[in-house]
Design a protein around this motif. Sequence first.
Motif, PDB file in Angstrom:
ATOM      1  N   MET A 117       0.767  -1.273  -0.053  1.00  0.00           N
ATOM      2  CA  MET A 117      -0.091  -0.012   0.091  1.00  0.00           C
ATOM      3  C   MET A 117       0.857   1.357  -0.127  1.00  0.00           C
ATOM      4  N   ASP A 118       2.088   1.137   0.693  1.00  0.00           N
ATOM      5  CA  ASP A 118       2.836   2.329   0.794  1.00  0.00           C
ATOM      6  C   ASP A 118       3.566   2.495  -0.735  1.00  0.00           C
ATOM      7  N   ILE A 119       3.823   1.782  -1.422  1.00  0.00           N
ATOM      8  CA  ILE A 119       4.340   1.816  -2.921  1.00  0.00           C
ATOM      9  C   ILE A 119       3.255   2.495  -3.471  1.00  0.00           C
ATOM     10  N   LEU A 120       1.937   1.760  -3.601  1.00  0.00           N
ATOM     11  CA  LEU A 120       0.678   2.531  -4.386  1.00  0.00           C
ATOM     12  C   LEU A 120       0.352   3.642  -3.936  1.00  0.00           C
ATOM     13  N   ARG A 146       0.322  -0.198   5.217  1.00  0.00           N
ATOM     14  CA  ARG A 146      -0.793   0.534   6.091  1.00  0.00           C
ATOM     15  C   ARG A 146      -2.141   0.447   5.599  1.00  0.00           C
ATOM     16  N   ALA A 147      -3.090   0.384   6.404  1.00  0.00           N
ATOM     17  CA  ALA A 147      -4.262   0.202   5.840  1.00  0.00           C
ATOM     18  C   ALA A 147      -4.658   1.468   5.033  1.00  0.00           C
ATOM     19  N   ASN A 148      -5.617   1.353   4.136  1.00  0.00           N
ATOM     20  CA  ASN A 148      -6.205   2.583   3.547  1.00  0.00           C
ATOM     21  C   ASN A 148      -7.767   2.255   3.189  1.00  0.00           C
ATOM     22  N   LYS A 149      -8.685   3.049   3.108  1.00  0.00           N
ATOM     23  CA  LYS A 149      -9.967   2.821   2.963  1.00  0.00           C
ATOM     24  C   LYS A 149     -10.092   2.620   1.437  1.00  0.00           C
ATOM     25  N   HIS A 150      -9.152   3.193   0.735  1.00  0.00           N
ATOM     26  CA  HIS A 150      -9.449   2.707  -0.846  1.00  0.00           C
ATOM     27  C   HIS A 150      -8.101   1.697  -1.438  1.00  0.00           C
ATOM     28  N   ALA A 151      -7.963   0.802  -0.280  1.00  0.00           N
ATOM     29  CA  ALA A 151      -7.064  -0.416  -0.587  1.00  0.00           C
ATOM     30  C   ALA A 151      -7.299  -1.033  -1.620  1.00  0.00           C
ATOM     31  N   THR A 152      -9.057  -1.730  -1.606  1.00  0.00           N
ATOM     32  CA  THR A 152      -9.106  -2.834  -2.966  1.00  0.00           C
ATOM     33  C   THR A 152      -9.198  -2.062  -4.158  1.00  0.00           C
ATOM     34  N   GLU A 153      -9.530  -0.707  -4.132  1.00  0.00           N
ATOM     35  CA  GLU A 153      -9.660   0.009  -5.316  1.00  0.00           C
ATOM     36  C   GLU A 153      -8.004   0.151  -5.991  1.00  0.00           C
ATOM     37  N   LEU A 154      -7.126   0.149  -5.176  1.00  0.00           N
ATOM     38  CA  LEU A 154      -5.600   0.401  -5.417  1.00  0.00           C
ATOM     39  C   LEU A 154      -5.257  -1.081  -6.351  1.00  0.00           C
ATOM     40  N   ALA A 156      -6.756  -2.586  -8.255  1.00  0.00           N
ATOM     41  CA  ALA A 156      -7.065  -2.404  -9.761  1.00  0.00           C
ATOM     42  C   ALA A 156      -6.687  -1.387 -10.522  1.00  0.00           C
ATOM     43  N   SER A 157      -5.702  -0.577  -9.727  1.00  0.00           N
ATOM     44  CA  SER A 157      -5.294   0.782 -10.381  1.00  0.00           C
ATOM     45  C   SER A 157      -3.972   0.470 -11.294  1.00  0.00           C
ATOM     46  N   ARG A 158      -3.805   1.506 -12.272  1.00  0.00           N
ATOM     47  CA  ARG A 158      -2.637   1.387 -13.060  1.00  0.00           C
ATOM     48  C   ARG A 158      -1.445   1.207 -12.745  1.00  0.00           C
ATOM     49  N   SER A 159      -1.324   2.002 -11.498  1.00  0.00           N
ATOM     50  CA  SER A 159       0.168   1.885 -10.341  1.00  0.00           C
ATOM     51  C   SER A 159       0.359   0.476 -10.033  1.00  0.00           C
ATOM     52  N   MET A 160      -0.882  -0.497  -9.698  1.00  0.00           N
ATOM     53  CA  MET A 160      -0.569  -1.750  -9.503  1.00  0.00           C
ATOM     54  C   MET A 160      -0.086  -2.480 -10.751  1.00  0.00           C
ATOM     55  N   SER A 161      -0.916  -2.335 -11.804  1.00  0.00           N
ATOM     56  CA  SER A 161      -0.591  -2.698 -13.008  1.00  0.00           C
ATOM     57  C   SER A 161       1.115  -2.580 -13.488  1.00  0.00           C
ATOM     58  N   ARG A 162       1.379  -1.443 -13.364  1.00  0.00           N
ATOM     59  CA  ARG A 162       2.757  -1.169 -13.554  1.00  0.00           C
ATOM     60  C   ARG A 162       3.962  -1.873 -12.610  1.00  0.00           C
ATOM     61  N   LEU A 163       3.424  -2.083 -11.483  1.00  0.00           N
ATOM     62  CA  LEU A 163       4.352  -2.738 -10.402  1.00  0.00           C
ATOM     63  C   LEU A 163       4.256  -4.274 -10.525  1.00  0.00           C
ATOM     64  N   LEU A 164       3.449  -4.980 -11.081  1.00  0.00           N
ATOM     65  CA  LEU A 164       3.407  -6.315 -11.584  1.00  0.00           C
ATOM     66  C   LEU A 164       4.079  -6.395 -12.718  1.00  0.00           C
ATOM     67  N   VAL A 191      -9.721  -8.893 -10.704  1.00  0.00           N
ATOM     68  CA  VAL A 191      -8.740  -7.873 -11.392  1.00  0.00           C
ATOM     69  C   VAL A 191      -7.234  -8.206 -11.397  1.00  0.00           C
ATOM     70  N   LEU A 192      -6.804  -8.445  -9.761  1.00  0.00           N
ATOM     71  CA  LEU A 192      -5.490  -8.883  -9.617  1.00  0.00           C
ATOM     72  C   LEU A 192      -5.255 -10.275 -10.302  1.00  0.00           C
ATOM     73  N   ALA A 193      -6.193 -11.221 -10.203  1.00  0.00           N
ATOM     74  CA  ALA A 193      -5.919 -12.520 -10.654  1.00  0.00           C
ATOM     75  C   ALA A 193      -5.485 -12.632 -12.419  1.00  0.00           C
ATOM     76  N   SER A 194      -6.466 -11.520 -13.042  1.00  0.00           N
ATOM     77  CA  SER A 194      -6.350 -11.412 -14.444  1.00  0.00           C
ATOM     78  C   SER A 194      -5.202 -11.071 -14.821  1.00  0.00           C
ATOM     79  N   GLN A 195      -4.263 -10.696 -13.785  1.00  0.00           N
ATOM     80  CA  GLN A 195      -2.818 -10.079 -14.340  1.00  0.00           C
ATOM     81  C   GLN A 195      -1.917 -10.939 -13.975  1.00  0.00           C
TER      82      GLN A 195
END
Length: 246
Positions: A117-120, A146-154, A156-164, A191-195
Amino acid sequence: MPTAIAPRHIDINLARLHQLGMVTQEGGRTTVAEDFRTIKRPLLRNARGDGDVPAIRHGNLIVVTSAVPGEGKTYCAVNLAMSIAMEMDITVLLVDADVARPSVLKVLGLPPEPGLMDILLRDKTSLADVILKTNVPTLSILPAGRANKHATELLASRSMSRLLTEIAERYADRIVIFDSPPLLMTTEASVLASQMGQVLLVVESERTTQHAVKEALRHIEQCPNVNLVYNKSTAFPGSEYYGYYD
């Protein structure tokens, strides 16, 4: 002039894990260790190729998930990572991607640490900043962070795609195990599984309904390499794991 940050090191209490019946390097040929040797072999063939059969795309990215919470996916993810870390020429990165309910460090008996989460959430936090080296030389951990209320949305974000993409291509000789949220709890899990190159779906014996399994599989029908692990079976006395379905 910026200076490189030395990777943090943590010690996993391997004796504690062995007492809990989990896979460890010094734990010997236990039933669970043998089960995960069986489970990991086709996953490694897909990730690295086998003879004339080439490796599949992003085959080194393996997500472990389930239909609903409580089926043992984190337990399986940790055991799978420990088992693969025993291979002679492979390193393993275990990622806690169940950011709403992180459990990897808890299972390992470790306190929360900065991580995914800190990376994203912060551009200045890099992968190298938060990876934890362990006393298992071939095993590293990326905590949920760290916990974040938007954690699940992150997830599916482009930042996560780039990290993967970075993890898959920069560490092509490394197997990366992701402990994912359950598929029927969040849309981000699919979404995570699809990547991922490979999906390991944990099904709890005598608890997970056939409807839940079919619905979970429907969520990942776009994933070409899905395997099922039948968990907590009492088919054989003393064995918590029985069954591997490709």
